[in-house]
Scaffold this motif. Sequence first.
Motif, PDB file in Angstrom:
ATOM      1  N   GLN A   1       0.827  -1.206   0.000  1.00  0.00           N
ATOM      2  CA  GLN A   1       0.000   0.000   0.000  1.00  0.00           C
ATOM      3  C   GLN A   1       0.866   1.263   0.000  1.00  0.00           C
ATOM      4  N   ALA A   2       1.926   1.255   0.811  1.00  0.00           N
ATOM      5  CA  ALA A   2       2.815   2.415   0.874  1.00  0.00           C
ATOM      6  C   ALA A   2       3.480   2.660  -0.483  1.00  0.00           C
ATOM      7  N   ALA A   3       3.886   1.596  -1.136  1.00  0.00           N
ATOM      8  CA  ALA A   3       4.512   1.730  -2.455  1.00  0.00           C
ATOM      9  C   ALA A   3       3.525   2.304  -3.460  1.00  0.00           C
ATOM     10  N   LEU A   4       2.256   1.918  -3.335  1.00  0.00           N
ATOM     11  CA  LEU A   4       1.234   2.425  -4.252  1.00  0.00           C
ATOM     12  C   LEU A   4       0.995   3.919  -4.027  1.00  0.00           C
ATOM     13  N   VAL A   5       1.022   4.352  -2.756  1.00  0.00           N
ATOM     14  CA  VAL A   5       0.869   5.780  -2.459  1.00  0.00           C
ATOM     15  C   VAL A   5       2.018   6.580  -3.063  1.00  0.00           C
ATOM     16  N   VAL A   6       3.246   6.084  -2.892  1.00  0.00           N
ATOM     17  CA  VAL A   6       4.413   6.781  -3.444  1.00  0.00           C
ATOM     18  C   VAL A   6       4.324   6.851  -4.968  1.00  0.00           C
ATOM     19  N   LEU A   7       3.919   5.748  -5.601  1.00  0.00           N
ATOM     20  CA  LEU A   7       3.760   5.743  -7.052  1.00  0.00           C
ATOM     21  C   LEU A   7       2.732   6.796  -7.478  1.00  0.00           C
ATOM     22  N   GLY A   8       1.619   6.882  -6.729  1.00  0.00           N
ATOM     23  CA  GLY A   8       0.600   7.879  -7.045  1.00  0.00           C
ATOM     24  C   GLY A   8       1.133   9.293  -6.938  1.00  0.00           C
ATOM     25  N   LEU A   9       1.939   9.569  -5.913  1.00  0.00           N
ATOM     26  CA  LEU A   9       2.525  10.905  -5.751  1.00  0.00           C
ATOM     27  C   LEU A   9       3.482  11.228  -6.896  1.00  0.00           C
ATOM     28  N   GLN A  10       4.299  10.269  -7.280  1.00  0.00           N
ATOM     29  CA  GLN A  10       5.221  10.477  -8.387  1.00  0.00           C
ATOM     30  C   GLN A  10       4.456  10.723  -9.690  1.00  0.00           C
ATOM     31  N   HIS A  11       3.389   9.975  -9.881  1.00  0.00           N
ATOM     32  CA  HIS A  11       2.583  10.133 -11.088  1.00  0.00           C
ATOM     33  C   HIS A  11       1.901  11.497 -11.105  1.00  0.00           C
ATOM     34  N   GLU A  12       1.455  11.960  -9.935  1.00  0.00           N
ATOM     35  CA  GLU A  12       0.835  13.279  -9.836  1.00  0.00           C
ATOM     36  C   GLU A  12       1.838  14.375 -10.211  1.00  0.00           C
ATOM     37  N   GLN A  13       3.097  14.210  -9.800  1.00  0.00           N
ATOM     38  CA  GLN A  13       4.118  15.189 -10.180  1.00  0.00           C
ATOM     39  C   GLN A  13       4.250  15.279 -11.696  1.00  0.00           C
ATOM     40  N   GLN A  14       4.159  14.143 -12.367  1.00  0.00           N
ATOM     41  CA  GLN A  14       4.208  14.164 -13.824  1.00  0.00           C
ATOM     42  C   GLN A  14       3.030  14.946 -14.386  1.00  0.00           C
ATOM     43  N   HIS A  15       1.852  14.777 -13.791  1.00  0.00           N
ATOM     44  CA  HIS A  15       0.683  15.526 -14.247  1.00  0.00           C
ATOM     45  C   HIS A  15       0.871  17.026 -14.031  1.00  0.00           C
ATOM     46  N   GLN A  16       1.478  17.398 -12.913  1.00  0.00           N
ATOM     47  CA  GLN A  16       1.716  18.821 -12.654  1.00  0.00           C
ATOM     48  C   GLN A  16       2.620  19.414 -13.736  1.00  0.00           C
ATOM     49  N   GLU A  17       3.658  18.689 -14.118  1.00  0.00           N
ATOM     50  CA  GLU A  17       4.553  19.154 -15.181  1.00  0.00           C
ATOM     51  C   GLU A  17       3.797  19.305 -16.490  1.00  0.00           C
ATOM     52  N   LEU A  18       2.954  18.301 -16.809  1.00  0.00           N
ATOM     53  CA  LEU A  18       2.200  18.347 -18.060  1.00  0.00           C
ATOM     54  C   LEU A  18       1.201  19.496 -18.073  1.00  0.00           C
ATOM     55  N   MET A  19       0.580  19.765 -16.919  1.00  0.00           N
ATOM     56  CA  MET A  19      -0.384  20.861 -16.878  1.00  0.00           C
ATOM     57  C   MET A  19       0.305  22.205 -17.125  1.00  0.00           C
ATOM     58  N   LEU A  20       1.489  22.398 -16.555  1.00  0.00           N
ATOM     59  CA  LEU A  20       2.222  23.638 -16.803  1.00  0.00           C
ATOM     60  C   LEU A  20       2.642  23.734 -18.264  1.00  0.00           C
ATOM     61  N   THR A  21       3.023  22.598 -18.839  1.00  0.00           N
ATOM     62  CA  THR A  21       3.372  22.577 -20.260  1.00  0.00           C
ATOM     63  C   THR A  21       2.174  22.991 -21.109  1.00  0.00           C
ATOM     64  N   ASP A  22       1.002  22.435 -20.784  1.00  0.00           N
ATOM     65  CA  ASP A  22      -0.209  22.769 -21.537  1.00  0.00           C
ATOM     66  C   ASP A  22      -0.619  24.218 -21.329  1.00  0.00           C
ATOM     67  N   VAL A  23      -0.515  24.702 -20.080  1.00  0.00           N
ATOM     68  CA  VAL A  23      -0.882  26.096 -19.790  1.00  0.00           C
ATOM     69  C   VAL A  23       0.000  27.050 -20.584  1.00  0.00           C
ATOM     70  N   LYS A  24       1.291  26.782 -20.613  1.00  0.00           N
ATOM     71  CA  LYS A  24       2.198  27.663 -21.351  1.00  0.00           C
ATOM     72  C   LYS A  24       1.845  27.688 -22.829  1.00  0.00           C
ATOM     73  N   HIS A  25       1.609  26.518 -23.407  1.00  0.00           N
ATOM     74  CA  HIS A  25       1.285  26.463 -24.832  1.00  0.00           C
ATOM     75  C   HIS A  25      -0.044  27.149 -25.107  1.00  0.00           C
ATOM     76  N   LEU A  26      -1.034  26.923 -24.250  1.00  0.00           N
ATOM     77  CA  LEU A  26      -2.340  27.537 -24.434  1.00  0.00           C
ATOM     78  C   LEU A  26      -2.241  29.063 -24.385  1.00  0.00           C
ATOM     79  N   LEU A  27      -1.533  29.589 -23.389  1.00  0.00           N
ATOM     80  CA  LEU A  27      -1.408  31.042 -23.263  1.00  0.00           C
ATOM     81  C   LEU A  27      -0.613  31.643 -24.416  1.00  0.00           C
ATOM     82  N   SER A  28       0.358  30.878 -24.925  1.00  0.00           N
ATOM     83  CA  SER A  28       1.160  31.394 -26.041  1.00  0.00           C
ATOM     84  C   SER A  28       0.339  31.540 -27.309  1.00  0.00           C
ATOM     85  N   MET A  29      -0.760  30.758 -27.420  1.00  0.00           N
ATOM     86  CA  MET A  29      -1.616  30.834 -28.590  1.00  0.00           C
ATOM     87  C   MET A  29      -2.649  31.958 -28.482  1.00  0.00           C
ATOM     88  N   ASN A  30      -2.782  32.529 -27.296  1.00  0.00           N
ATOM     89  CA  ASN A  30      -3.706  33.644 -27.080  1.00  0.00           C
ATOM     90  C   ASN A  30      -3.114  34.908 -27.700  1.00  0.00           C
TER      91      ASN A  30
END
Length: 246
Positions: free
Chosen positions: A49-78
């Motif tokens: 269970q602990a390993a699964l929680v850590v995996l989820g946190l690491q995966h969430e960090q990847q999502h945070q990076e992707l969201m910033l990537t998408d936000v930057k691209h979206l704003l650049s098209m404005n």
Amino acid sequence: SYYNGVVNKHPRPQRGLLTRPSLRVVQAYRHNVDERMKLLMQRDLSAEQAALVVLGLQHEQQHQELMLTDVKHLLSMNPLQPAYLDEALAASPQGAAIEWLKFDAALVEIGYAGQDFFFDNETPRHRQFVEAFQLASRLVTNGEFLAFVEAGGYQNSALWLSEGWDWVNVQQLTHPLYWQRGGAQNRVGWQEFTLHGLQPLDLQRPATHLSLFEADAYAHWAGARLPTEAEWECAAAGVARHDAAP
């Protein structure tokens, strides 16, 4: 991917057509998840269970990076090119001249071998032979990549991989994605769109948001090449050991 076994996926190119919940609903959902995770982590979790929680946190960090990537691209098209961050972007310090770090041919070990978190594609640790090579001591700067642009790098087919040259021509590219020249009414030279909005191109900042094709073409123009994964890991481990030595 486990997604394939759950449900038919929405076509990736059409994700932008999906409607989103309101900000209030998203924040309420996030708060609910956070509160439930806090309760879960107060328990005596099994190792699995602990390993699964850590995996989820690491995966969430990847999502945070992707969201910033998408936000930057979206704003650049404005057309208004709004900034994601209000504070000013600090200028980069003057970088040191490039030195070429030499590495001898060797049979090296690559892949993760520690006890902390790792993704499964970082294992198994294995042996890999690398020929002698050299690696630059720092990243390529905007100023160095600008020299490539102004030397006609995007117009020289000899520098590009075949697929990359097709991409350049189809997209009619003449510079990196977030760069732009000052227009007739804006004679400030090259600019770069950042999370801080449109900024004068910082010549000392490492060049970012380049495709593999652009990086490869620049390397050929500079009389070099991109390192292999084995060379990069070998070099990074060697430099780390050197820095740690007394």
